[in-house]
Design a protein around this motif. Structure first.
Motif: not given
Length: 136
Positions: A32-38, A58-62, A93-95
């Motif tokens: 799934n897409d991840l949003s706001n990756v930092e 902003k968005v990191l796609r699979p 969504e994840a870290e």
């Protein structure tokens, strides 16, 4: 949701007072897409300034990868040696797990040369004083 590091070697070296750069590459290994990756700086040595560019993806796609440039500004009065900057990459969504960037600082050659010149000057002065006022 899954976020993993692509970068394998977390080491950078430079001289005291330098501005060092390091690139952290991460990949969305989930479905799934991840949003706001930092990149979140957890802990840095005292008086070290650490910045990250870009601040947010902003968005990191699979299957996609993102690169973050970490800039570590080292203080000019720091001692030569090993330092660690702790960080982790997070999204809504994840870290990813926390890692440490190993920063190795060396003393500048000019500083060593000046110190050596001072020691040699003092030694030469002692020899001159001994010859002039030595044992009588």
């Amino acid at each position: 949701y899954e976020l993993d590091y692509v970068t394998e070697d977390f080491y950078v070296e430079g001289f005291v007072g330098d501005m060092l750069t390091f690139v952290v590459e991460v990949e969305n290994t989930g479905y799934n897409d991840l949003s706001n990756v930092e990149v979140m700086i957890v802990k840095a040595p005292q008086d070290f300034n650490v910045s990250v560019d870009p601040t947010v993806v902003k968005v990191l796609r699979p299957g996609e990868k993102a690169s973050f440039r970490m800039t570590v500004e080292t203080p000019s009065d720091a001692n030569a040696g090993d330092y660690y900057v702790f960080f982790k990459v997070v999204s809504e969504e994840a870290e990813a797990h926390e890692l440490a960037l190993h920063v190795f600082l060396k003393q500048r050659v000019e500083t060593t040369v000046v110190a050596l010149a001072a020691v040699l000057a003092v030694a030469a002065l002692l020899v001159l004083v001994y010859k002039k006022y030595g044992r009588r």
